[in-house]
Scaffold this active site. Structure first.
Site, PDB file in Angstrom:
ATOM      1  N   VAL A  17      -3.369  22.778  35.355  1.00 54.30           N
ATOM      2  CA  VAL A  17      -2.822  22.357  34.057  1.00 54.30           C
ATOM      3  C   VAL A  17      -3.877  22.500  32.961  1.00 54.30           C
ATOM      4  O   VAL A  17      -3.587  22.988  31.869  1.00 54.30           O
ATOM      5  CB  VAL A  17      -2.309  20.896  34.121  1.00 54.30           C
ATOM      6  CG1 VAL A  17      -1.884  20.413  32.744  1.00 54.30           C
ATOM      7  CG2 VAL A  17      -1.146  20.781  35.103  1.00 54.30           C
ATOM      8  N   ARG A 102       3.170   6.280  32.654  1.00 54.05           N
ATOM      9  CA  ARG A 102       4.498   6.736  32.211  1.00 54.05           C
ATOM     10  C   ARG A 102       5.520   5.617  32.085  1.00 54.05           C
ATOM     11  O   ARG A 102       6.327   5.611  31.162  1.00 54.05           O
ATOM     12  CB  ARG A 102       5.036   7.796  33.178  1.00 54.05           C
ATOM     13  CG  ARG A 102       4.345   9.127  33.042  1.00 54.05           C
ATOM     14  CD  ARG A 102       4.936  10.115  34.024  1.00 54.05           C
ATOM     15  NE  ARG A 102       4.150  11.329  34.093  1.00 54.05           N
ATOM     16  CZ  ARG A 102       4.063  12.083  35.179  1.00 54.05           C
ATOM     17  NH1 ARG A 102       4.722  11.749  36.281  1.00 54.05           N
ATOM     18  NH2 ARG A 102       3.337  13.174  35.157  1.00 54.05           N
ATOM     19  N   CYS A 131       6.860  17.057  35.641  1.00 52.42           N
ATOM     20  CA  CYS A 131       7.341  18.404  35.313  1.00 52.42           C
ATOM     21  C   CYS A 131       8.830  18.621  35.592  1.00 52.42           C
ATOM     22  O   CYS A 131       9.556  19.199  34.782  1.00 52.42           O
ATOM     23  CB  CYS A 131       6.516  19.451  36.046  1.00 52.42           C
ATOM     24  SG  CYS A 131       6.139  19.010  37.745  1.00 52.42           S
ATOM     25  N   SER A 161       2.470  25.450  42.667  1.00 53.02           N
ATOM     26  CA  SER A 161       1.524  25.129  41.591  1.00 53.02           C
ATOM     27  C   SER A 161       1.733  23.705  41.085  1.00 53.02           C
ATOM     28  O   SER A 161       0.861  23.154  40.411  1.00 53.02           O
ATOM     29  CB  SER A 161       1.638  26.126  40.431  1.00 53.02           C
ATOM     30  OG  SER A 161       2.952  26.140  39.933  1.00 53.02           O
ATOM     31  N   HIS A 244       9.607  25.684  38.535  1.00 51.53           N
ATOM     32  CA  HIS A 244      10.506  24.851  39.328  1.00 51.53           C
ATOM     33  C   HIS A 244      11.947  25.249  38.989  1.00 51.53           C
ATOM     34  O   HIS A 244      12.273  25.464  37.813  1.00 51.53           O
ATOM     35  CB  HIS A 244      10.337  23.370  38.981  1.00 51.53           C
ATOM     36  CG  HIS A 244       9.011  22.784  39.375  1.00 51.53           C
ATOM     37  ND1 HIS A 244       8.106  23.417  40.201  1.00 51.53           N
ATOM     38  CD2 HIS A 244       8.457  21.580  39.060  1.00 51.53           C
ATOM     39  CE1 HIS A 244       7.048  22.633  40.376  1.00 51.53           C
ATOM     40  NE2 HIS A 244       7.235  21.517  39.688  1.00 51.53           N
TER      41      HIS A 244
HETATM   42  N1  LIG Z   1       0.650  21.104  38.389  1.00 49.34           N
HETATM   43  C1  LIG Z   1       1.704  20.675  37.745  1.00 49.34           C
HETATM   44  O1  LIG Z   1       2.780  21.314  37.722  1.00 49.34           O
HETATM   45  C2  LIG Z   1       1.659  19.397  36.978  1.00 49.34           C
HETATM   46  C3  LIG Z   1       2.719  19.111  36.126  1.00 49.34           C
HETATM   47  C4  LIG Z   1       2.712  17.921  35.425  1.00 49.34           C
HETATM   48  C5  LIG Z   1       1.664  17.052  35.566  1.00 49.34           C
HETATM   49  N2  LIG Z   1       0.631  17.349  36.404  1.00 49.34           N
HETATM   50  C6  LIG Z   1      -0.461  16.383  36.507  1.00 49.34           C
HETATM   51  O2  LIG Z   1      -1.614  16.917  35.872  1.00 49.34           O
HETATM   52  C7  LIG Z   1      -2.794  16.474  36.548  1.00 49.34           C
HETATM   53  C8  LIG Z   1      -3.620  17.677  36.989  1.00 49.34           C
HETATM   54  O3  LIG Z   1      -2.857  18.472  37.849  1.00 49.34           O
HETATM   55  P1  LIG Z   1      -3.288  19.949  38.263  1.00 49.34           P
HETATM   56  O4  LIG Z   1      -2.078  20.496  38.906  1.00 49.34           O
HETATM   57  O5  LIG Z   1      -3.911  20.684  37.140  1.00 49.34           O
HETATM   58  O6  LIG Z   1      -4.421  19.627  39.382  1.00 49.34           O
HETATM   59  P2  LIG Z   1      -5.691  20.507  39.826  1.00 49.34           P
HETATM   60  O7  LIG Z   1      -5.436  21.953  39.710  1.00 49.34           O
HETATM   61  O8  LIG Z   1      -6.065  19.963  41.157  1.00 49.34           O
HETATM   62  O9  LIG Z   1      -6.842  20.112  38.765  1.00 49.34           O
HETATM   63  C9  LIG Z   1      -7.455  18.850  38.764  1.00 49.34           C
HETATM   64  C10 LIG Z   1      -8.496  18.777  37.657  1.00 49.34           C
HETATM   65  O10 LIG Z   1      -9.065  17.455  37.683  1.00 49.34           O
HETATM   66  C11 LIG Z   1     -10.485  17.576  37.748  1.00 49.34           C
HETATM   67  N3  LIG Z   1     -11.091  16.446  38.470  1.00 49.34           N
HETATM   68  C12 LIG Z   1     -10.919  16.104  39.760  1.00 49.34           C
HETATM   69  N4  LIG Z   1     -11.706  15.045  40.069  1.00 49.34           N
HETATM   70  C13 LIG Z   1     -12.377  14.725  38.931  1.00 49.34           C
HETATM   71  C14 LIG Z   1     -13.350  13.724  38.598  1.00 49.34           C
HETATM   72  N5  LIG Z   1     -13.793  12.843  39.490  1.00 49.34           N
HETATM   73  N6  LIG Z   1     -13.822  13.699  37.326  1.00 49.34           N
HETATM   74  C15 LIG Z   1     -13.398  14.601  36.419  1.00 49.34           C
HETATM   75  N7  LIG Z   1     -12.495  15.557  36.666  1.00 49.34           N
HETATM   76  C16 LIG Z   1     -11.982  15.619  37.908  1.00 49.34           C
HETATM   77  C17 LIG Z   1     -10.712  18.871  38.498  1.00 49.34           C
HETATM   78  O11 LIG Z   1     -12.042  19.312  38.275  1.00 49.34           O
HETATM   79  P3  LIG Z   1     -12.810  20.270  39.339  1.00 49.34           P
HETATM   80  O12 LIG Z   1     -12.237  21.638  39.148  1.00 49.34           O
HETATM   81  O13 LIG Z   1     -14.221  20.156  38.926  1.00 49.34           O
HETATM   82  O14 LIG Z   1     -12.546  19.695  40.713  1.00 49.34           O
HETATM   83  C18 LIG Z   1      -9.666  19.751  37.851  1.00 49.34           C
HETATM   84  O15 LIG Z   1     -10.114  20.187  36.588  1.00 49.34           O
HETATM   85  C19 LIG Z   1      -2.309  15.577  37.698  1.00 49.34           C
HETATM   86  O16 LIG Z   1      -2.312  14.238  37.264  1.00 49.34           O
HETATM   87  C20 LIG Z   1      -0.901  16.054  37.933  1.00 49.34           C
HETATM   88  O17 LIG Z   1      -0.078  15.050  38.487  1.00 49.34           O
HETATM   89  C21 LIG Z   1       0.596  18.503  37.101  1.00 49.34           C
END
Ligand SMILES: NC(=O)c1ccc[n+]([C@@H]2O[C@H](COP(=O)([O-])OP(=O)(O)OC[C@H]3O[C@@H](n4cnc5c(N)ncnc54)[C@H](OP(=O)(O)O)[C@@H]3O)[C@@H](O)[C@H]2O)c1
Length: 334
Positions: A17, A102, A131, A161, A244
């Site tokens: 994201v 939320r 999402c 994703s 999705h």
């Molecule tokens: N994917 C979707 O479709 C979607 C849709 C809506 C909402 N979301 C929400 O958006 C959020 C992120 O999702 P994502 O899919 O992008 O996950 P992701 O690809 O796993 O990315 C997670 C991010 O968080 C960072 N992170 C992890 N641990 C951390 C820490 N201790 N301190 C600072 N940063 C940290 C990671 O950094 P590193 O790279 O350094 O590990 C990475 O930048 C989640 O809350 C998820 O529920 C996701």
């Protein structure tokens, strides 16, 4: 109206994201005065590009938010719960992609096409919905305004994703492993996702529904300001990388013909009608990937109830389901 340039931070900038968030800020020409990118200590020093300039990723800390005016959070619930209030106290408006805030009655849960008026009620934190809920309400809200929704039965077909970068990697790795006769490694999902469908997203609550399904029930009612709407969800992970898809059955209070529903969807903000079944034209996950719109098709009458319609709704979960929706909220704040 010209927008005042702002100091913007992206928390979780290296994730699925977060990466899209940085691109979306650039594509929509959001007026950024200064950009700060934060992630875990593992990503310290990594470089990311924004408007032709390199930015260095910094480790997130309690002192990260000095001077930040808008903080876009996408680093998971734990980080949002800990650092969201810290950022808000430092003077930033937090737009949070996690589920942490939320359902907090004091936090607006915003989809700009549906309830933009709630943004002004924020006290430092605004929540971005789940999402699968975002794309459903973008398509259903204009129909609800015309014929009032009584009940929704929704089955989702959610891409990997949605589980972040680790979900994308896992489908990739499993497909490669299977084609080269290696054993499959499972980490992001409870079962093999390659060539499979998993009727479990997140953990199960005591009533037998998953948290992902309960989000669709509760968030839909909050965003549409309609606590009376009944939602019966089944959320399924499918081996698709992006977007999705949702099969949605809706029962209305008054009659709404498929023809009128198509007309309404054609003119609805954020929606695009893709509905020519005889020519095999309907929304597809592959076509929606990388696009902003919520695509709607297969609109047809459900003859088994008094005022029912069936629809097929598809959108890019990382884009409208997360990054784009968050940036649109930031645009309203301007
Ligand atoms: N994917 C979707 O479709 C979607 C849709 C809506 C909402 N979301 C929400 O958006 C959020 C992120 O999702 P994502 O899919 O992008 O996950 P992701 O690809 O796993 O990315 C997670 C991010 O968080 C960072 N992170 C992890 N641990 C951390 C820490 N201790 N301190 C600072 N940063 C940290 C990671 O950094 P590193 O790279 O350094 O590990 C990475 O930048 C989640 O809350 C998820 O529920 C996701």
């Amino acid at each position: 109206m010209t927008m005042e340039p702002k100091n913007v931070a992206v928390v979780g900038a290296t994730g699925a994201v977060g990466t899209e968030m940085v691109q979306t800020l650039e594509q929509r020409n959001f007026p950024v005065k200064n950009l700060r990118l934060f992630a875990s200590p593992n990503s310290e020093g990594k470089r990311m590009s924004f408007k032709g300039r390199d930015y260095v990723v910094e480790p997130l800390g309690e002192d990260s938010f000095e001077g930040v005016e808008i903080a876009l959070f996408s680093a998971g619930s734990e980080r949002s719960k800990k650092y969201g209030p810290i950022a808000a106290r430092a003077g930033a408006v937090v737009i949070d992609n996690s589920s942490a805030f939320r359902m907090d009655p004091g936090v607006p849960l915003v989809v700009p096409e549906v309830n933009p008026h709630t943004v002004k009620n924020h006290k430092g934190i605004i929540a971005n919905p789940n999402c699968s809920t975002i794309q459903m309400v973008v398509a259903l809200y204009p129909l609800h305004k015309r014929a009032r929704i009584k009940r929704i039965v929704v089955s989702t077909y959610q891409s990997v994703s949605g589980a972040g970068q680790k979900g994308i990697n896992e489908l990739n790795d499993q497909v490669r492993a299977l084609y080269s006769f290696h054993s499959v490694v499972k980490k992001a999902f409870p079962h093999q996702i390659a060539f499979n469908c998993l009727p479990q997203i997140d953990v199960f609550a005591p009533d037998g529904y998953t948290n992902e399904e309960l989000k669709m029930v509760n968030e839909t009612r909050k965003i549409m300001e309609a606590p009376e709407i009944l939602v019966s969800p089944t959320a399924v992970r499918v081996p698709v990388f992006h977007s999705h898809s949702e099969s949605v059955n809706v029962e209305f209070e008054s009659d709404l013909s498929p023809e009128e529903a198509k007309k309404i969807i054609s003119g609805a903000p954020g929606c695009m009608l893709v509905d020519d079944p005889p020519n095999s034209v309907y929304p597809l996950a592959l076509d929606a990937a990388g696009r902003d719109e919520v695509f709607v098709g297969r609109i047809r009458r459900d003859a088994t109830v008094k005022h029912g319609l069936n629809l097929w709704i598809v959108s890019d979960n990382i884009r409208k389901g997360a990054a784009l929706n968050a940036v649109q909220i930031a645009e309203i704040l301007q």
